[in-house]
Scaffold this active site. Structure first.
Site, PDB file in Angstrom:
ATOM      1  N   LYS A 106      13.520 -15.424  44.838  1.00 52.29           N
ATOM      2  CA  LYS A 106      14.961 -15.297  45.110  1.00 52.29           C
ATOM      3  C   LYS A 106      15.668 -16.436  44.371  1.00 52.29           C
ATOM      4  CE  LYS A 106      18.455 -16.055  47.189  1.00 52.29           C
ATOM      5  NZ  LYS A 106      19.627 -16.513  46.394  1.00 52.29           N
ATOM      6  N   GLU A 187      12.674 -28.877  50.183  1.00 50.83           N
ATOM      7  CA  GLU A 187      13.191 -30.010  49.394  1.00 50.83           C
ATOM      8  C   GLU A 187      14.705 -29.929  49.416  1.00 50.83           C
ATOM      9  OE1 GLU A 187      10.959 -31.990  47.967  1.00 50.83           O
ATOM     10  OE2 GLU A 187       9.161 -30.759  47.758  1.00 50.83           O
ATOM     11  N   CYS A 221      19.528 -33.449  42.025  1.00 45.15           N
ATOM     12  CA  CYS A 221      19.257 -33.992  43.357  1.00 45.15           C
ATOM     13  C   CYS A 221      18.905 -35.469  43.256  1.00 45.15           C
ATOM     14  CB  CYS A 221      18.133 -33.218  44.015  1.00 45.15           C
ATOM     15  SG  CYS A 221      16.679 -33.119  42.994  1.00 45.15           S
ATOM     16  N   GLU A 316      26.308 -36.313  50.351  1.00 42.03           N
ATOM     17  CA  GLU A 316      25.921 -35.962  48.994  1.00 42.03           C
ATOM     18  C   GLU A 316      27.134 -35.371  48.275  1.00 42.03           C
ATOM     19  OE1 GLU A 316      23.374 -32.455  48.105  1.00 42.03           O
ATOM     20  OE2 GLU A 316      22.153 -33.829  46.925  1.00 42.03           O
TER      21      GLU A 316
HETATM   22  P1  NAI Z   1      21.997 -24.066  48.269  1.00 38.67           P
HETATM   23  O1  NAI Z   1      21.327 -24.609  49.472  1.00 38.67           O
HETATM   24  O2  NAI Z   1      23.403 -23.641  48.350  1.00 38.67           O
HETATM   25  O3  NAI Z   1      21.173 -22.792  47.723  1.00 38.67           O
HETATM   26  C1  NAI Z   1      19.780 -22.851  47.460  1.00 38.67           C
HETATM   27  C2  NAI Z   1      19.191 -21.470  47.581  1.00 38.67           C
HETATM   28  O4  NAI Z   1      19.250 -21.063  48.956  1.00 38.67           O
HETATM   29  C3  NAI Z   1      19.936 -20.399  46.806  1.00 38.67           C
HETATM   30  O5  NAI Z   1      19.002 -19.510  46.230  1.00 38.67           O
HETATM   31  C4  NAI Z   1      20.767 -19.707  47.860  1.00 38.67           C
HETATM   32  O6  NAI Z   1      21.083 -18.388  47.529  1.00 38.67           O
HETATM   33  C5  NAI Z   1      19.837 -19.763  49.056  1.00 38.67           C
HETATM   34  N1  NAI Z   1      20.482 -19.653  50.365  1.00 38.67           N
HETATM   35  C6  NAI Z   1      21.751 -19.962  50.704  1.00 38.67           C
HETATM   36  N2  NAI Z   1      21.956 -19.726  52.015  1.00 38.67           N
HETATM   37  C7  NAI Z   1      20.798 -19.265  52.521  1.00 38.67           C
HETATM   38  C8  NAI Z   1      20.372 -18.871  53.821  1.00 38.67           C
HETATM   39  N3  NAI Z   1      21.204 -18.888  54.871  1.00 38.67           N
HETATM   40  N4  NAI Z   1      19.099 -18.465  53.981  1.00 38.67           N
HETATM   41  C9  NAI Z   1      18.243 -18.443  52.948  1.00 38.67           C
HETATM   42  N5  NAI Z   1      18.588 -18.821  51.689  1.00 38.67           N
HETATM   43  C10 NAI Z   1      19.849 -19.217  51.484  1.00 38.67           C
HETATM   44  O7  NAI Z   1      21.786 -25.171  47.114  1.00 38.67           O
HETATM   45  P2  NAI Z   1      22.377 -25.135  45.646  1.00 38.67           P
HETATM   46  O8  NAI Z   1      23.840 -25.308  45.707  1.00 38.67           O
HETATM   47  O9  NAI Z   1      21.829 -23.971  44.915  1.00 38.67           O
HETATM   48  O10 NAI Z   1      21.666 -26.438  45.011  1.00 38.67           O
HETATM   49  C11 NAI Z   1      22.145 -27.734  45.152  1.00 38.67           C
HETATM   50  C12 NAI Z   1      21.412 -28.469  46.245  1.00 38.67           C
HETATM   51  O11 NAI Z   1      20.023 -28.473  46.016  1.00 38.67           O
HETATM   52  C13 NAI Z   1      21.791 -29.943  46.335  1.00 38.67           C
HETATM   53  O12 NAI Z   1      21.953 -30.310  47.695  1.00 38.67           O
HETATM   54  C14 NAI Z   1      20.587 -30.661  45.721  1.00 38.67           C
HETATM   55  O13 NAI Z   1      20.427 -31.987  46.159  1.00 38.67           O
HETATM   56  C15 NAI Z   1      19.464 -29.783  46.163  1.00 38.67           C
HETATM   57  N6  NAI Z   1      18.299 -29.950  45.301  1.00 38.67           N
HETATM   58  C16 NAI Z   1      17.206 -30.638  45.782  1.00 38.67           C
HETATM   59  C17 NAI Z   1      16.108 -30.872  44.962  1.00 38.67           C
HETATM   60  C18 NAI Z   1      14.890 -31.596  45.449  1.00 38.67           C
HETATM   61  O14 NAI Z   1      13.851 -31.536  44.788  1.00 38.67           O
HETATM   62  N7  NAI Z   1      14.927 -32.270  46.591  1.00 38.67           N
HETATM   63  C19 NAI Z   1      16.113 -30.435  43.546  1.00 38.67           C
HETATM   64  C20 NAI Z   1      17.312 -29.715  43.165  1.00 38.67           C
HETATM   65  C21 NAI Z   1      18.352 -29.501  44.012  1.00 38.67           C
END
Ligand code: NAI
Ligand code: MG
Length: 426
Positions: A106, A187, A221, A316
């Site tokens: 996904k 993560e 991130c 963040e």
């Molecule tokens: P997001 O949390 O909005 O989305 C991530 C994924 O989750 C997407 O595929 C989205 O469609 C899905 N999603 C959204 N709501 C959901 C739900 N209720 N149930 C299941 N899946 C759902 O994050 P975004 O905006 O895509 O990415 C940015 C974030 O990711 C930042 O907070 C960043 O820090 C974090 N991140 C963390 C990393 C790490 O290795 N710790 C690496 C890269 C990003």
């Protein structure tokens, strides 16, 4: 198959670069790094699975063969963010796949085309039909439904804290008839800090801090968002740092040399602008660059006089916004770093061996960087991931990562028998 997929990605490197630039707004160098990381994940997990595939003797005793082996967990779902639309998605998909699981991919809704391209590549590399599925869609519907499904045995998630916590909670609810406990690899975000010590080499610290904060418009991130500067060097550092920020190229990522492109979408732009407005209320705006107005651009923005309890020092901000805090002593700086709810990346610039040693013991982050920038983890070399509200302590691209997608099994065999039955005729 993973090694073939890596070769295919290298062969299609320019096309993938173009997709990353156009769909995710990645500057050239970042797009290419994203592809390299995806390739590295494929090759590294292939090597690791070859090792894990061999049973390991647990103890050597006469008369009994005692080994431990691994078995796949079942069907799982990989839910990825848009900011490393190829690398993180690939990592979340190929790790459980190579460990023998079936995976539902996904991708983030913002970068679906890149997800579909990865799907094509994996199918072309020989992943059997049925072992991997591509299910794009909005997270709140498609993602949430997949997590809730009782036939799912694991979720590999990278994304925001809000969503991560929801998934963690949902996966903990077991329904009647559910076959196994759902494992979640989770993560999440960060509020990453870098300390500039009084004796730091500023010629190195300034470009490193600049790139860590503003590379890919701060949408990593690992990006730097709290710069903690020691008292004696504070004025000199801030003056030189702010001057250097004026030279950051902002604009169209399709142009080579752009460092700060647009943020991912209108929602992100609105949220970041809101946090900048908040910053103006609680701290002092020290610098704001200029940016094109036709697109989701945010100019690089720096606040000084930020206090640890300010919103912009705690939340963040997934954009090119940096908070600078002043610390009287190294002790105070360490307390500030560790005062965050997150624990992802962090760093220290110092020329004192004692300070560097203290940092290793006292700075509690998943990835600590000393006398260098705090972004750009490389698979295997820098196993990546945090703890506290940044994640569950799993390390993507690290030894042991594949074990998250496997169950261990122990086998003991009495080998003191007095003869074997003859082999069956074939
Ligand atoms: P997001 O949390 O909005 O989305 C991530 C994924 O989750 C997407 O595929 C989205 O469609 C899905 N999603 C959204 N709501 C959901 C739900 N209720 N149930 C299941 N899946 C759902 O994050 P975004 O905006 O895509 O990415 C940015 C974030 O990711 C930042 O907070 C960043 O820090 C974090 N991140 C963390 C990393 C790490 O290795 N710790 C690496 C890269 C990003
Ligand atoms: Mg989102």
């Amino acid at each position: 198959m993973l090694e073939r997929a890596a070769d295919l990605m290298e062969a299609r490197r320019f096309e993938l670069n173009a997709l990353l630039i156009l769909e995710a707004g990645k500057p050239w160098v970042e797009a290419d790094g994203d592809i390299s990381e995806a390739v590295d994940f494929c090759r590294f997990y292939a090597i690791e699975m070859r090792k894990l595939g061999k049973p390991v003797v647990t103890q050597s005793v006469p008369g009994e063969r005692c080994v431990q082996t691994w078995t796949p967990r079942g069907v799982g779902v990989a839910i990825a963010p848009w900011n490393f639309p190829l690398a993180i998605l690939a990592g979340l998909v190929v790790a459980p796949l190579v460990a023998g699981n079936c995976v539902i991919m996904k991708p983030a809704e913002q970068t679906t085309v890149i997800g579909a391209t990865l799907m094509d590549i994996l199918l072309e590399s020989g992943v059997p039909a049925g072992a991997l599925h591509f299910v794009p869609g909005f997270g709140e519907d498609v993602g949430a439904a997949l997590v809730r499904n009782t036939n799912i045995s694991f979720v590999a998630f990278t994304g925001s804290r809000n969503v991560g916590l929801k998934i963690w909670e949902e996966a903990g609810c077991t329904a009647p008839g559910q076959g196994s406990l759902k494992k979640v690899v989770c993560e999440m975000g960060g509020k990453n800090a870098l300390i500039i010590d009084n004796d730091a080499d500023l010629d190195e610290a300034i470009p490193a801090a600049l790139y860590s904060a503003f590379g890919f418009a701060g949408q990593k991130c690992s990006a730097l968002s709290r710069l903690i500067v020691l008292d004696e060097v504070y004025d000199t550092f801030v003056e030189r740092f702010v001057a250097a920020c004026g030279a950051i190229p902002v604009g169209d990522p399709a142009k080579p040399g752009t460092v700060v492109g647009p943020v991912i979408d209108a929602d992100a732009q609105k949220k970041i602008l809101g946090l900048i407005a908040q910053g103006k209320k609680e701290a002092k705006l020290a610098f704001q660059g200029s940016a094109p107005t036709d697109g989701y651009f945010i100019p690089p923005t720096i606040f000084v006089n930020v206090k640890p309890d300010h919103v912009i020092a705690r939340e963040e901000i997934f954009g090119p916004v940096l908070a600078i805090l002043r610390a009287k002593t190294l002790d105070e700086a360490f307390t500030l770093v560790n005062g965050s709810e997150y624990a992802l990346t962090g760093g220290l610039f110092s020329r004192s061996p004692k300070a560097l040693e203290r940092a290793q013991n006292e700075l509690l982050v998943g990835n600590l960087y000393l006398n260098r920038g705090i972004t750009g983890a490389i698979v295997e070399r820098h196993p990546f991931g945090g703890f506290k509200m940044s994640g569950g302590g799993t390390k993507a691209g690290g030894k042991g990562y594949l074990e998250n997608f496997l169950f261990p099994r122990a086998i003991a065999e009495n080998v003191m028998r007095r003869g074997f039955t003859p082999p069956e005729e074939s």
